[in-house]
Design a protein around this motif. Structure first.
Motif, PDB file in Angstrom:
ATOM      1  N   ARG A 119      19.056 -54.707 -90.730  1.00 39.31           N
ATOM      2  CA  ARG A 119      19.371 -54.355 -89.339  1.00 39.31           C
ATOM      3  C   ARG A 119      20.875 -54.303 -89.110  1.00 39.31           C
ATOM      4  O   ARG A 119      21.399 -54.836 -88.127  1.00 39.31           O
ATOM      5  CB  ARG A 119      18.701 -55.313 -88.374  1.00 39.31           C
ATOM      6  CG  ARG A 119      17.202 -55.251 -88.451  1.00 39.31           C
ATOM      7  CD  ARG A 119      16.562 -56.213 -87.482  1.00 39.31           C
ATOM      8  NE  ARG A 119      15.267 -56.577 -88.043  1.00 39.31           N
ATOM      9  CZ  ARG A 119      14.873 -57.809 -88.246  1.00 39.31           C
ATOM     10  NH1 ARG A 119      15.626 -58.807 -87.915  1.00 39.31           N
ATOM     11  NH2 ARG A 119      13.699 -58.053 -88.769  1.00 39.31           N
ATOM     12  N   GLY A 120      21.583 -53.677 -90.025  1.00 40.28           N
ATOM     13  CA  GLY A 120      23.015 -53.493 -89.877  1.00 40.28           C
ATOM     14  C   GLY A 120      23.864 -54.702 -90.213  1.00 40.28           C
ATOM     15  O   GLY A 120      25.071 -54.688 -90.014  1.00 40.28           O
ATOM     16  N   GLN A 121      23.245 -55.749 -90.737  1.00 33.61           N
ATOM     17  CA  GLN A 121      23.980 -56.965 -91.058  1.00 33.61           C
ATOM     18  C   GLN A 121      23.836 -57.259 -92.543  1.00 33.61           C
ATOM     19  O   GLN A 121      22.787 -57.034 -93.129  1.00 33.61           O
ATOM     20  CB  GLN A 121      23.428 -58.116 -90.221  1.00 33.61           C
ATOM     21  CG  GLN A 121      24.288 -59.325 -90.191  1.00 33.61           C
ATOM     22  CD  GLN A 121      23.770 -60.335 -89.168  1.00 33.61           C
ATOM     23  OE1 GLN A 121      22.631 -60.269 -88.734  1.00 33.61           O
ATOM     24  NE2 GLN A 121      24.618 -61.272 -88.801  1.00 33.61           N
ATOM     25  N   LEU A 122      24.885 -57.785 -93.142  1.00 26.21           N
ATOM     26  CA  LEU A 122      24.868 -58.158 -94.547  1.00 26.21           C
ATOM     27  C   LEU A 122      24.200 -59.528 -94.672  1.00 26.21           C
ATOM     28  O   LEU A 122      24.664 -60.502 -94.083  1.00 26.21           O
ATOM     29  CB  LEU A 122      26.298 -58.209 -95.085  1.00 26.21           C
ATOM     30  CG  LEU A 122      26.485 -58.263 -96.576  1.00 26.21           C
ATOM     31  CD1 LEU A 122      25.886 -57.033 -97.235  1.00 26.21           C
ATOM     32  CD2 LEU A 122      27.954 -58.358 -96.915  1.00 26.21           C
ATOM     33  N   LEU A 159      28.759 -62.299 -93.857  1.00 25.89           N
ATOM     34  CA  LEU A 159      27.558 -62.511 -94.664  1.00 25.89           C
ATOM     35  C   LEU A 159      26.727 -63.637 -94.047  1.00 25.89           C
ATOM     36  O   LEU A 159      27.228 -64.727 -93.803  1.00 25.89           O
ATOM     37  CB  LEU A 159      27.943 -62.867 -96.099  1.00 25.89           C
ATOM     38  CG  LEU A 159      26.808 -63.149 -97.065  1.00 25.89           C
ATOM     39  CD1 LEU A 159      26.033 -61.876 -97.361  1.00 25.89           C
ATOM     40  CD2 LEU A 159      27.346 -63.738 -98.353  1.00 25.89           C
ATOM     41  N   THR A 160      25.458 -63.350 -93.796  1.00 26.42           N
ATOM     42  CA  THR A 160      24.539 -64.343 -93.241  1.00 26.42           C
ATOM     43  C   THR A 160      23.575 -64.764 -94.334  1.00 26.42           C
ATOM     44  O   THR A 160      23.120 -63.930 -95.115  1.00 26.42           O
ATOM     45  CB  THR A 160      23.744 -63.739 -92.064  1.00 26.42           C
ATOM     46  OG1 THR A 160      24.664 -63.271 -91.089  1.00 26.42           O
ATOM     47  CG2 THR A 160      22.825 -64.751 -91.439  1.00 26.42           C
ATOM     48  N   GLY A 161      23.263 -66.034 -94.378  1.00 21.94           N
ATOM     49  CA  GLY A 161      22.315 -66.540 -95.370  1.00 21.94           C
ATOM     50  C   GLY A 161      20.931 -66.717 -94.762  1.00 21.94           C
ATOM     51  O   GLY A 161      20.780 -67.158 -93.625  1.00 21.94           O
ATOM     52  N   LEU A 162      19.917 -66.361 -95.516  1.00 24.39           N
ATOM     53  CA  LEU A 162      18.527 -66.553 -95.108  1.00 24.39           C
ATOM     54  C   LEU A 162      17.808 -67.194 -96.293  1.00 24.39           C
ATOM     55  O   LEU A 162      17.714 -66.587 -97.362  1.00 24.39           O
ATOM     56  CB  LEU A 162      17.873 -65.218 -94.748  1.00 24.39           C
ATOM     57  CG  LEU A 162      16.395 -65.263 -94.422  1.00 24.39           C
ATOM     58  CD1 LEU A 162      16.171 -66.016 -93.122  1.00 24.39           C
ATOM     59  CD2 LEU A 162      15.828 -63.871 -94.315  1.00 24.39           C
TER      60      LEU A 162
END
Length: 178
Positions: A119-122, A159-162
């Motif tokens: 969704r447009g996010q790394l 950068l987001t972590g999941l």
């Protein structure tokens, strides 16, 4: 798309039944096909059908390929890239090292990861399998730490972590340290 195709087919079926029953008002009750009856007797007919079939097969394959699961990002641009040159890093080895660091956490059996656009996010996705008796605070702290280390290594604050945790089906024997 499936719902739309289904709705169109149901509508055509209902219209066909209404036409057959003569309930469509001014629509003729017979269809005159005399203008196109000669088509199947022409030499070009098998070639036209073959070409139409080939086009449909290619469109179907294109549709299937468009719906294949996407793999993660293979290379990332690093800060400092400019008109004089580009700085790239192979994302796979960095993510693998981060997943290995997460897997070394007590209670984590295995971990793997990938980076992709969501969704447009790394986003760095990590899937970890934990033991049934694992301390979730320790695992969560380790997940936060490795995500922070990945952000620092790639110099990407966007950068987001999941991290997705799965519980192992049964505990395996852990080595004892004396």
């Amino acid at each position: 798309m499936t719902a739309l195709v289904g709705l169109v087919l149901v509508t055509l079926g209902v219209l066909g039944i209404l036409w057959w029953a003569g309930r469509l008002g001014s629509v003729p009750t017979r269809v005159d096909l005399s203008a196109i009856r000669w088509w199947p007797r022409q030499q070009w007919w098998p070639w036209a059908l073959g070409l139409a079939g080939l086009i449909l097969v290619l469109l179907g394959l294109r549709w299937l390929v468009a719906h294949l699961p996407r793999r993660g990002i293979s290379h990332l641009s690093l800060p400092g890239s400019g008109p004089q040159g580009r700085l790239h890093v192979a994302a796979g080895p960095v993510v693998d090292a981060t997943a290995d660091a997460l897997a070394r956490t007590p209670g984590v059996r295995s971990a793997r990861g990938r980076i992709d656009h969501d969704r447009g996010q790394l986003v760095a996705h990590f899937d970890a399998t934990i033991e049934r008796g694992a301390d979730l605070r320790t695992v969560a702290a380790a997940a936060d730490a490795v995500t922070g280390e990945l952000q620092a290594a790639l110099e990407r604050q966007d950068l987001t972590g999941l991290v997705q945790l799965r519980t192992a089906g049964r505990n395996r024997a852990m080595p004892r340290v004396y």
